[in-house]
Design a protein around this motif. Structure first.
Motif, PDB file in Angstrom:
ATOM      1  N   UNK A 122      -3.392  -4.855  -8.603  1.00  0.00           N
ATOM      2  CA  UNK A 122      -4.257  -4.346  -9.663  1.00  0.00           C
ATOM      3  C   UNK A 122      -4.287  -2.821  -9.660  1.00  0.00           C
ATOM      4  N   UNK A 123      -4.344  -2.289  -8.443  1.00  0.00           N
ATOM      5  CA  UNK A 123      -4.375  -0.841  -8.297  1.00  0.00           C
ATOM      6  C   UNK A 123      -3.090  -0.214  -8.820  1.00  0.00           C
ATOM      7  N   UNK A 124      -1.951  -0.844  -8.506  1.00  0.00           N
ATOM      8  CA  UNK A 124      -0.666  -0.344  -8.985  1.00  0.00           C
ATOM      9  C   UNK A 124      -0.646  -0.269 -10.504  1.00  0.00           C
ATOM     10  N   UNK A 125      -1.171  -1.316 -11.126  1.00  0.00           N
ATOM     11  CA  UNK A 125      -1.191  -1.374 -12.585  1.00  0.00           C
ATOM     12  C   UNK A 125      -1.986  -0.224 -13.163  1.00  0.00           C
ATOM     13  N   UNK A 126      -3.153   0.012 -12.558  1.00  0.00           N
ATOM     14  CA  UNK A 126      -4.012   1.073 -13.076  1.00  0.00           C
ATOM     15  C   UNK A 126      -3.356   2.438 -12.893  1.00  0.00           C
ATOM     16  N   UNK A 127      -2.790   2.626 -11.716  1.00  0.00           N
ATOM     17  CA  UNK A 127      -2.138   3.906 -11.426  1.00  0.00           C
ATOM     18  C   UNK A 127      -0.971   4.140 -12.395  1.00  0.00           C
ATOM     19  N   UNK A 128      -0.252   3.056 -12.690  1.00  0.00           N
ATOM     20  CA  UNK A 128       0.858   3.172 -13.628  1.00  0.00           C
ATOM     21  C   UNK A 128       0.335   3.520 -15.025  1.00  0.00           C
ATOM     22  N   UNK A 129      -0.759   2.865 -15.419  1.00  0.00           N
ATOM     23  CA  UNK A 129      -1.331   3.123 -16.743  1.00  0.00           C
ATOM     24  C   UNK A 129      -1.797   4.565 -16.860  1.00  0.00           C
ATOM     25  N   UNK A 130      -2.293   5.109 -15.750  1.00  0.00           N
ATOM     26  CA  UNK A 130      -2.781   6.483 -15.771  1.00  0.00           C
ATOM     27  C   UNK A 130      -1.644   7.487 -15.595  1.00  0.00           C
ATOM     28  N   UNK A 131      -0.517   7.018 -15.095  1.00  0.00           N
ATOM     29  CA  UNK A 131       0.637   7.888 -14.925  1.00  0.00           C
ATOM     30  C   UNK A 131       0.559   8.787 -13.691  1.00  0.00           C
ATOM     31  N   UNK A 132      -0.163   8.321 -12.656  1.00  0.00           N
ATOM     32  CA  UNK A 132      -0.229   9.118 -11.430  1.00  0.00           C
ATOM     33  C   UNK A 132       0.923   8.724 -10.515  1.00  0.00           C
ATOM     34  N   UNK A 133       1.700   9.711 -10.053  1.00  0.00           N
ATOM     35  CA  UNK A 133       2.894   9.326  -9.298  1.00  0.00           C
ATOM     36  C   UNK A 133       3.226  10.213  -8.094  1.00  0.00           C
ATOM     37  N   UNK A 134       2.570  11.370  -7.943  1.00  0.00           N
ATOM     38  CA  UNK A 134       2.948  12.302  -6.871  1.00  0.00           C
ATOM     39  C   UNK A 134       2.834  11.683  -5.489  1.00  0.00           C
ATOM     40  N   UNK A 135       3.810  11.929  -4.623  1.00  0.00           N
ATOM     41  CA  UNK A 135       3.784  11.343  -3.287  1.00  0.00           C
ATOM     42  C   UNK A 135       2.646  11.928  -2.454  1.00  0.00           C
ATOM     43  N   UNK A 136       2.003  11.082  -1.674  1.00  0.00           N
ATOM     44  CA  UNK A 136       0.807  11.502  -0.934  1.00  0.00           C
ATOM     45  C   UNK A 136       1.094  11.867   0.501  1.00  0.00           C
ATOM     46  N   UNK A 137       0.019  11.946   1.261  1.00  0.00           N
ATOM     47  CA  UNK A 137       0.120  12.399   2.633  1.00  0.00           C
ATOM     48  C   UNK A 137      -0.785  11.528   3.485  1.00  0.00           C
ATOM     49  N   UNK A 138      -0.211  10.481   4.079  1.00  0.00           N
ATOM     50  CA  UNK A 138      -1.006   9.519   4.832  1.00  0.00           C
ATOM     51  C   UNK A 138      -1.712  10.178   6.011  1.00  0.00           C
ATOM     52  N   UNK A 149       0.842  -1.203   0.000  1.00  0.00           N
ATOM     53  CA  UNK A 149       0.000   0.000   0.000  1.00  0.00           C
ATOM     54  C   UNK A 149       0.873   1.248   0.000  1.00  0.00           C
ATOM     55  N   UNK A 150       0.511   2.217  -0.801  1.00  0.00           N
ATOM     56  CA  UNK A 150       1.255   3.479  -0.731  1.00  0.00           C
ATOM     57  C   UNK A 150       0.313   4.650  -0.998  1.00  0.00           C
ATOM     58  N   UNK A 151       0.777   5.821  -0.603  1.00  0.00           N
ATOM     59  CA  UNK A 151      -0.047   7.017  -0.721  1.00  0.00           C
ATOM     60  C   UNK A 151       0.358   7.835  -1.936  1.00  0.00           C
ATOM     61  N   UNK A 152      -0.682   8.397  -2.577  1.00  0.00           N
ATOM     62  CA  UNK A 152      -0.435   9.245  -3.743  1.00  0.00           C
ATOM     63  C   UNK A 152      -1.180  10.555  -3.559  1.00  0.00           C
ATOM     64  N   UNK A 153      -0.738  11.538  -4.327  1.00  0.00           N
ATOM     65  CA  UNK A 153      -1.490  12.783  -4.410  1.00  0.00           C
ATOM     66  C   UNK A 153      -1.666  13.062  -5.898  1.00  0.00           C
ATOM     67  N   UNK A 154      -2.916  13.219  -6.311  1.00  0.00           N
ATOM     68  CA  UNK A 154      -3.189  13.388  -7.736  1.00  0.00           C
ATOM     69  C   UNK A 154      -3.904  14.724  -7.940  1.00  0.00           C
ATOM     70  N   UNK A 155      -3.250  15.649  -8.619  1.00  0.00           N
ATOM     71  CA  UNK A 155      -3.901  16.927  -8.933  1.00  0.00           C
ATOM     72  C   UNK A 155      -5.083  16.643  -9.856  1.00  0.00           C
ATOM     73  N   UNK A 156      -6.154  17.417  -9.729  1.00  0.00           N
ATOM     74  CA  UNK A 156      -7.366  17.118 -10.513  1.00  0.00           C
ATOM     75  C   UNK A 156      -7.077  17.180 -12.013  1.00  0.00           C
ATOM     76  N   UNK A 157      -6.163  18.068 -12.409  1.00  0.00           N
ATOM     77  CA  UNK A 157      -5.830  18.134 -13.840  1.00  0.00           C
ATOM     78  C   UNK A 157      -5.139  16.846 -14.272  1.00  0.00           C
ATOM     79  N   UNK A 158      -4.273  16.306 -13.410  1.00  0.00           N
ATOM     80  CA  UNK A 158      -3.608  15.036 -13.720  1.00  0.00           C
ATOM     81  C   UNK A 158      -4.611  13.880 -13.698  1.00  0.00           C
ATOM     82  N   UNK A 159      -5.576  14.017 -12.826  1.00  0.00           N
ATOM     83  CA  UNK A 159      -6.628  12.993 -12.740  1.00  0.00           C
ATOM     84  C   UNK A 159      -7.308  12.866 -14.097  1.00  0.00           C
ATOM     85  N   UNK A 160      -7.756  14.003 -14.637  1.00  0.00           N
ATOM     86  CA  UNK A 160      -8.471  13.985 -15.910  1.00  0.00           C
ATOM     87  C   UNK A 160      -7.589  13.410 -17.016  1.00  0.00           C
ATOM     88  N   UNK A 161      -6.317  13.820 -17.026  1.00  0.00           N
ATOM     89  CA  UNK A 161      -5.398  13.308 -18.058  1.00  0.00           C
ATOM     90  C   UNK A 161      -5.193  11.807 -17.887  1.00  0.00           C
TER      91      UNK A 161
END
Lengths: 281, 350, 56, 315
Positions: free
Chosen positions: B177-193, B1-13
């Motif tokens: 599975x989640x890792x795969x999807x996140x990788x496919x979407x290109x979301x990578x920013x470190x989050x804040x647990x 498990x890991x934490x991410x931070x996804x800006x809404x603009x990156x989310x849409x992309x």
């Protein structure tokens, strides 16, 4: 992944009209792929889903015994859409069978014990399977006395008449055939309802005797007090239930009595088990 | 498990990038309500609704699903033999599912994926899905998830969990599975647990509706079954299937054959224990022929039989759909309260 | 019946009602010709036909 | 507490205490906003559970069939017309029901409230023709008339058609309001457009049968959609089957529907299912001058023949 909904294709080999009202027919099926027969390995008391292509499926007790090879037999009462369609089919027609399903009579637990089989009407199918299996020389030696009390409305409504007569002649099984009324003068067996005949003919209950009861609700209702009177423990009264079913594998959700599914956890229950579940059958 | 931070603009992309490797599903407004639907490229999942009207169960377990097909034409080879239709089990991304609905799949799995039998349709669909959850920061007043074994930030059954934090999502990647999807979407920013936990705590406190179910397991089935309150509880019921069809955990189905000309198929359709036909025997005998018996079955199944059978809590995730959509206001929270408090012989107000 | 079917979008001309006595052979012929003509004019129906059940 | 609720409780208490009826069928306060739950009361000590407000849209005539008790029922204008229909169709005996008639100001449409409210609706209060809606985003006040169910907004018969006792003053009827504007809009469409209109209307239907089951007219022991011998209609989600269900359900209500709106109110998907029944209701009125359930003394048009019945559609 094996698909438990997939019906093995079978060919109807023979159709036998069993009763005088022609509402009960026995169908003998042969598997199109002989390999499927091995997958359909069953024990007396189990049932299968007969699948008439284009009409649907019905859960029916297996009437043949695993000791009979090369075919499976089911006796079907004509009541609904699927059974009516099935009754109109002829040898050579192709359809499907799914199974075997459910549990079976507790043959392991009953090993070395006496068995009293009580059946009524057209619920005799899995009991036929059981009797044929028990009488097989490989199995007969493992069980004690066998009594069979089987009743129907009239002589013409008895299932498997030829076999009944054959069993009558054997000395390793005690047959007590009865009819509600005998309309033929040459009837030489019992006349009377199953509970009454049970009271007169069944051996008393003890630690070494089991009763298997299978029949219409009214018969079960009146047979139970008789077995109580004869001293059968509720743990040694074995019953087989029927409920509306679809999937036959405990998933579709309709045949439950409490938390048990009649199709998967049953259809065979001891009376003791049934007393703990809601009476929704 | 890991934490991410996804800006809404990156989310849409990122969502755009999922089309292709995934079939993408998300909430979409159809008619008056939002429901899960297959999204086309360029379409964004609509996160503006509190929850979809129908649960997400239809994604994995469609209301009508083809099991087999066959031909009745005797001139064709293998006529009357059932064949499995070709189906699309390619990966699906389910975006914006609420934690209650995701948790519901884990309960339904107990029914369709058993040691003895496997329902291949459900299992293959479920295996194909990657669930990206959306945590609830403003639970509805009829939600009682926190006392139904889940919660607004519960991760059960999810592969990724998002929490809306204004301009960005805080995310937890929970599975492979989640890792795969996140990788496919290109979301990578470190989050804040820490921030995530704080939001989770605040959301949990907002769920005010609660049910007591602690004593259900200790009740005797036949006592509850014979309890006098069922007739009263069932009076208003009109025997529609709304509660069961909207429910994310209800799994009952019917098998039907349909034939058009010489071609036919076998279908699996949702069914409901509320319908008299559900249990009607061919002979006309019906073990649950009365309305009160059927209402009792629904609640006994959810709150007693399931509890006893699996030891996995109640068969309900507290999404509140049946509570708000019932045309006559039969409220499972009230029924749970009555069942939980019932003692044979004691008077109980309905 | 005609009212609601047409209201729903079944083309007028697909549904006809007639009262013909067994003695009215010419009327029968007339009505049947008229009905077939009007249906032919509309062409094959596109609606309310189930070719294969729709599934998800 | 409103005066109508008081009066209903008073009547119910009296009827039960005097032994005139075995049970009173009415509404009690629901557990969620804008929901009053049908209930029955057999004990006069419990009559205080009964309420009357703008959320009593479910038609209680639906709860009267196949019962043996003598019942009192709280009924608004449309409900009483359904009770009349039940009596004409021999589903209940006149002497079996005591009708507590409620002159009705119309029912509140919970979907309209939800659309207009600011956030999730938490509570709804009615006062002097106003409706105060408290929602997550704050409190808002609306004119009651703006929130009425569609069928109530065009109602011609707010007052009971038949009652043994009234729970309030008769209200002014509004016979001039145009009942069929929406039907005429569809009537004006071409065949293809009509087809599309109803396809879209039904696209979200889940075949839960809430519309059918909420309807007091649907009392057949086995509905045609449930029949298996023969099976008239497929049971899946096929649009042809869905439409068959809806239009045949409507046909079964021809000349019987009172436009009480129960079906539409019950639909969990918010489908305006009255679009089917209303057309038939309009036809019954225009072709036969018939409005269902207005009197016990006339037979409905579909079981009588009059020489002047319209016959233009028969060649």
């Amino acid at each position: 992944m094996q698909n438990p909904y997939f019906p093995y294709p079978v060919r109807i080999d023979e159709v036998i009209t069993e009763t005088e009202d022609k509402n009960l027919k026995t169908f003998k099926f042969v598997f199109l792929d002989p390999g499927d027969e091995k997958k359909f390995a069953y024990t007396p008391g189990q049932f299968g889903e007969l699948s008439v292509t284009g009409k649907g499926e019905i859960p029916i007790g297996i009437a043949s015994s695993p000791t009979e090879k090369g075919f499976v037999k089911f006796t079907v009462n004509k009541v609904g859409v699927v059974s009516t369609a099935l009754h109109n089919m002829v040898p050579g027609d192709i359809m499907g069978i799914r199974g075997p399903m459910g549990n079976w009579y507790p043959w392991e637990r009953m090993r070395g014990k006496n068995i009293v089989i009580v059946g009524g009407g057209f619920a005799f199918t899995t009991l036929r399977s059981s009797i044929v299996w028990l009488l097989d020389p490989a199995n007969r030696k493992n069980y004690g006395d066998i009594h069979v009390i089987y009743g129907a409305r009239s002589p013409g409504m008895l299932l498997y008449r030829d076999e009944l007569m054959e069993w009558e002649r054997r000395d390793d099984i005690h047959m007590h055939i009865t009819v509600d009324r005998a309309d033929t003068p040459d009837w030489k067996y019992n006349v009377g309802f199953v509970p009454a005949v049970t009271e007169a003919k069944a051996p008393p209950g003890d630690a070494d005797t089991f009763a298997i009861v299978c029949g219409p609700p009214i018969m079960i209702k009146f047979t139970q007090p008789v077995l109580d009177k004869l001293g059968y423990s509720h743990d040694q009264i074995i019953m087989s239930l029927e409920n509306r079913m679809k999937c036959g594998i405990g998933m579709c959700g309709r045949c439950n009595i409490g938390m048990e599914f009649v199709c998967k956890d049953g259809p065979v229950f001891t009376l003791n088990q049934l007393k703990k579940t809601p009476r929704e059958y | 498990m890991r934490d991410l931070k996804i800006a809404k603009t990156d989310w849409a992309k990122g969502v755009e990038k999922l089309f292709g490797p995934y079939r993408v599903f998300g909430p979409k407004k159809e008619g008056l309500f939002h429901n899960f639907a297959r999204l086309e490229k360029g379409e964004a999942p609509d996160f503006s609704c509190k929850n979809t009207r129908l649960s997400a169960k239809g994604l994995i377990y469609p209301q009508t699903e083809k099991m087999f097909e066959y031909t009745l034409d005797p001139n064709k080879p293998d006529h009357h033999v059932h064949k499995e239709p070709v189906k699309d089990y390619s990966p699906m991304a389910v975006l914006g599912i609420r934690p209650c609905d995701a948790k519901a799949f884990t309960l339904v799995k107990l029914n369709f994926d058993t040691p003895e039998y496997k329902d291949p349709y459900w299992i293959k669909n479920y295996a194909a899905a990657t669930f990206v959850g959306l945590a609830c920061d403003a639970p509805c007043h009829a939600c009682f998830c926190t006392s139904a074994g889940t919660g607004p930030y519960d991760t059960a059954g999810l592969d990724v969990l998002l929490a809306d934090a204004g301009d960005f999502f805080l995310a937890k990647v929970l599975t492979e599975k989640g890792e795969k999807l996140v990788a496919a979407a290109g979301w990578a920013g470190a989050g804040d647990a820490g921030a995530f936990e704080a939001k989770a705590k605040a959301a949990g406190d907002k769920v005010v509706s609660k049910v007591n179910t602690a004593k259900l397991a200790g009740k005797v089935t036949n006592d509850l079954h014979a309890a006098p309150f069922w007739e009263d509880l069932a009076f208003a019921c009109i025997n529609c299937g709304t509660c069961t069809y909207l429910c994310p955990t209800c799994w009952c189905f019917d098998i039907q054959d349909e034939v058009c000309g010489t071609e036919g198929c076998r279908l699996k359709n949702w069914d409901s224990c509320m319908y008299p036909l559900f249990t009607m025997h061919g002979t006309g005998h019906n073990p649950r022929g009365e309305k009160a018996q059927r209402v009792r079955q629904r609640f006994m199944h959810k709150l007693k039989y399931f509890v006893d059978k699996y030891g996995a809590g109640i068969h309900c995730v507290g999404c509140g759909r049946c509570v708000t959509a019932c045309p006559v206001n039969i409220d499972i929270r009230r029924v749970a309260e009555i069942m939980n408090g019932y003692e044979p012989g004691k008077d109980c107000a309905v | 019946m005609k009212g609601l079917l047409e209201h729903m979008g079944i083309e007028p001309g697909r549904l006809h009602f007639s009262w013909i006595s067994s003695a009215e052979s010419t009327k029968f012929v007339d009505v049947v010709s008229q009905v077939t003509e009007s249906v032919k004019a509309l062409g094959p129906a596109q609606n309310f036909i189930k070719r294969e059940p729709k599934v998800a | 507490m409103n005066a109508m609720t008081d009066k209903i409780r008073q009547i119910a208490r009296r009827l039960l205490e005097e032994g005139k009826v075995d049970m009173v069928v009415g509404f009690r306060k629901g557990t969620v906003p804008m929901m009053s739950e049908p209930c029955f009361i057999k004990d006069s000590a419990r009559v205080d559970a009964l309420v009357w407000d703008g959320n009593c849209g479910i038609n209680l005539a639906n709860y009267l069939t196949r019962r043996k008790e003598r019942m009192a029922v709280v009924a608004k204008g449309c409900d009483t017309r359904n009770i009349v229909t039940h009596i004409i169709e021999n589903q209940i005996r006149r002497e079996q029901v005591y009708i507590i008639g409620v002159p009705c100001q119309g029912m509140i449409d919970k979907r309209k409230v939800k659309n207009l409210a600011d956030g999730e609706v938490l509570s709804v209060e009615e006062k002097d023709g106003k409706v105060v809606v408290t929602a997550g985003g704050g409190e808002k006040s609306f004119d009651r008339t703006a929130l009425l169910q569609d069928n109530c907004a065009i109602c011609h018969h707010k007052n009971p058609a038949l009652s043994d006792e009234l729970a309030g003053e008769l209200v002014r009827e509004n016979p001039d309001v145009d009942r069929y504007e929406d039907v005429r809009k569809v009537e004006a469409m071409g065949a293809a457009e009509k087809w599309k209109f109803f396809d879209e209307l039904l696209s979200t239907c889940i075949r839960c049968y809430a519309c059918r089951n909420a309807c007091p007219l649907c009392y057949c022991p086995t509905c045609f959609v449930d029949e298996s011998k023969p099976q008239w209609v497929g049971k899946g989600q096929d649009p042809t089957d869905t439409r068959t269900f809806h239009f045949l359900r409507a046909f079964h209500c021809a000349g019987r529907c009172t436009d009480c709106g129960s079906c539409e109110r019950a639909c969990p998907m918010g489908i305006p299912v009255r679009q089917f029944t209303k057309k038939l209701e309009k036809d019954a009125k225009e072709l036969f001058g018939w409005e269902a359930g207005m009197t016990l003394d006339a037979r409905p048009p579909l079981d009588t023949f009059r020489p002047d019945d319209p016959g233009a559609f028969i060649k």
